[in-house]
Design a protein around this motif. Sequence first.
Motif, short mmCIF file in Angstrom:
data_model
loop_
_atom_site.label_atom_id
_atom_site.label_comp_id
_atom_site.label_asym_id
_atom_site.label_seq_id
_atom_site.Cartn_x
_atom_site.Cartn_y
_atom_site.Cartn_z
N ILE A 208 0.87 -1.18 0.00
CA ILE A 208 0.00 0.00 0.00
C ILE A 208 0.90 1.22 0.00
O ILE A 208 1.79 1.35 0.84
N HIS A 209 0.68 2.13 -0.94
CA HIS A 209 1.44 3.39 -1.01
C HIS A 209 0.50 4.54 -0.63
O HIS A 209 -0.52 4.74 -1.27
N ILE A 210 0.86 5.27 0.42
CA ILE A 210 0.09 6.44 0.86
C ILE A 210 0.99 7.65 0.65
O ILE A 210 1.98 7.84 1.36
N GLU A 211 0.65 8.47 -0.36
CA GLU A 211 1.57 9.48 -0.88
C GLU A 211 0.98 10.87 -0.80
O GLU A 211 -0.13 11.11 -1.29
N PRO A 212 1.69 11.84 -0.19
CA PRO A 212 1.19 13.21 -0.15
C PRO A 212 1.32 13.89 -1.52
O PRO A 212 2.35 13.78 -2.18
N SER A 278 6.92 1.53 6.45
CA SER A 278 8.09 2.38 6.22
C SER A 278 7.62 3.80 5.96
O SER A 278 6.71 4.03 5.14
N SER A 279 8.21 4.75 6.68
CA SER A 279 7.89 6.16 6.44
C SER A 279 9.09 6.86 5.81
O SER A 279 10.24 6.54 6.13
N LEU A 280 8.81 7.80 4.90
CA LEU A 280 9.87 8.52 4.20
C LEU A 280 9.50 10.00 4.12
O LEU A 280 8.51 10.35 3.47
N PRO A 281 10.27 10.88 4.79
CA PRO A 281 9.98 12.32 4.66
C PRO A 281 10.13 12.78 3.21
O PRO A 281 11.12 12.46 2.55
N ALA A 282 9.14 13.49 2.71
CA ALA A 282 9.16 13.95 1.32
C ALA A 282 8.56 15.35 1.27
O ALA A 282 8.03 15.86 2.26
N VAL A 283 8.66 15.98 0.11
CA VAL A 283 8.06 17.30 -0.08
C VAL A 283 6.55 17.16 0.06
O VAL A 283 5.93 16.36 -0.64
N GLY A 284 5.95 17.91 0.96
CA GLY A 284 4.51 17.84 1.17
C GLY A 284 4.11 16.97 2.33
O GLY A 284 2.94 16.94 2.71
N GLY A 285 5.05 16.22 2.91
CA GLY A 285 4.71 15.36 4.04
C GLY A 285 5.38 14.00 3.94
O GLY A 285 6.17 13.76 3.04
#
Length: 587
Positions: A208-212, A278-285
């Motif tokens: 499952i990909h949860i993407e800002p 797994s969490s990954l800091p990205a632009v937007g959250g």
Amino acid sequence: MNTSNPIISFLLEEKQISPDALEPFLARHQESGANLLALLQQEKLVDEEQMARAIAAVNGFEFVNLSPGMIDPLVAHLVSHELANRYGLIPLRRDGHQLLVAMSAPLDLRARDEVELKTGYRVIPVAAAPPAVRQAIHYHFDVANVTKQAIASLRLRDETGGVESQETPRAGSVLDLRLRSSQMGEGPITRLVASIIQGAIEARASDIHIEPQTAQMRVRYRVDGMLRRAVDIPISAQPEVVSHLKILAQMDISEKRIPQDGHISLRHENHEYDLRVSSLPAVGGEKIVLRILDQNAMRWSLDEVVTDPDDNRKFKELTANPYGMLLLTGPTGSGKTTTLYSVLQRVSTPQRNIVTVEDPVEYRLPGITQVQVKPAAGVTFASSLRSILRQDPDVILIGEIRDQETAEIAISAALTGHLVLSTLHTNDAAGAVSRLINLGIPPFLVASALLGAVAQRLIRTVCPRCRESYEPDPSLVDLGLRIPENGAEEAPSSNPPSALHPPQFSRGRGCSYCYQTGYQGRRAVYEVLPVSPAIRRLILEGAGDTRVKEQAIREGMRTLRMNAMTAVRRGVTTIDELMRVVDLQGE
């Protein structure tokens, strides 16, 4: 015609059946003692709706022409999906302390008692046709509808500025999806997260990909190796959704600057699942990816995983060796771990000590010692292997050979009486030889230790429900699809098509069962290269991959391309899928 069965009498009075049609069934009933009503339904003399109406009339129940629109969505979810399916029922509406429940079998006292126990309401049963009940259950417990309801609640809350009560999940607790998604008193975030995970499991997703995004948060499922869009969530809900998942996964919700890892244990339809988060800091959250591991799926045998008889025989011959090294090659996500686990379960006996070192340990295997790599604590593949060799192992599985030190220890173990199984990232089986040499292993050690190398790919299979025959583009056929069933390759013009087995090209039109993709499920194709005396001599001579591969083909090896083409010719998969997975130009 006189009959003591009141339901039969009702059907005759209502002219649902005629005396003449009933006569032969009465005779069969008297001769064999078979249930008369079952005989009538079995021979389709009466359908499920007619039978439900008759049962309701005879027993004094109200009969409703049930449709999904008649049902209050909040009331429907007072019971779980599992309970509704098990008993064929769905709540209609509340009336004070009473709950009207549409039932396929309104005489089922056990079902009524269980609903009363779960809901706290007094059940008033009404009869409905079983097909209508099944349709209503499918509609109201459909994951898309549950998710839409949760999103609508979120938007309503944002517009009104209200704050809905939200249960704080307990870190590390076992999440019961059906329980959480059915308790409508919980907040919309809880229902939303539960429905997203439930939807992924029911879609057979691996991730499952949860993407800002800029205006919303996108949720995608990876199904059969391909990402597909599932739902969009209001961007205002992003912090709450991410925090909810991080709490469940025992991660630090206050830390948003660095990547984190965690896991969630959950139960769904009596299956145990483990979600690697797994969490990954990205632009937007923060982007969250959840890998879904079905703990019941680890029982696969080698016969179920390697279905081709010739490849299966070669696998068994290689793993029958008491010592030596067997390598699986292929890109990430090609099913190497599943194949290795099936090999382990084949060689696992009470007389053998089997130890694995993995990063990460995906499935727990009974009777096998599994070691998790932890580089931060100094537990690497190499250091773990040194310790394992002091544990008197018979079989060793190494998750991946990444460096010279690990390769040297693995080769040494294979040469000193251990069966070593591992993986490498190469394009084909022959590439495993040159990869080991490039890691610094002398060719004579590779030739002595290596039993064989296996390249692997996963191809999507044609959906069985919307399968249709078709004639492919001749230009694609000219790429070399005309190969005989014995596996030897031929140029497109070398033999007339009449000399070959007639191909059965198939494809899926696309249906709701396969989410309009035309594919349902995947199967592995292999390239099994046993190290024969001739190939061993080539390795000692320092021959390149091409010469090793050519010699293996002369000895009967079927390449990835050959096996995939055979699957296309037999209608298992499509030419498009073949071209996506296998490099036709590189073969």
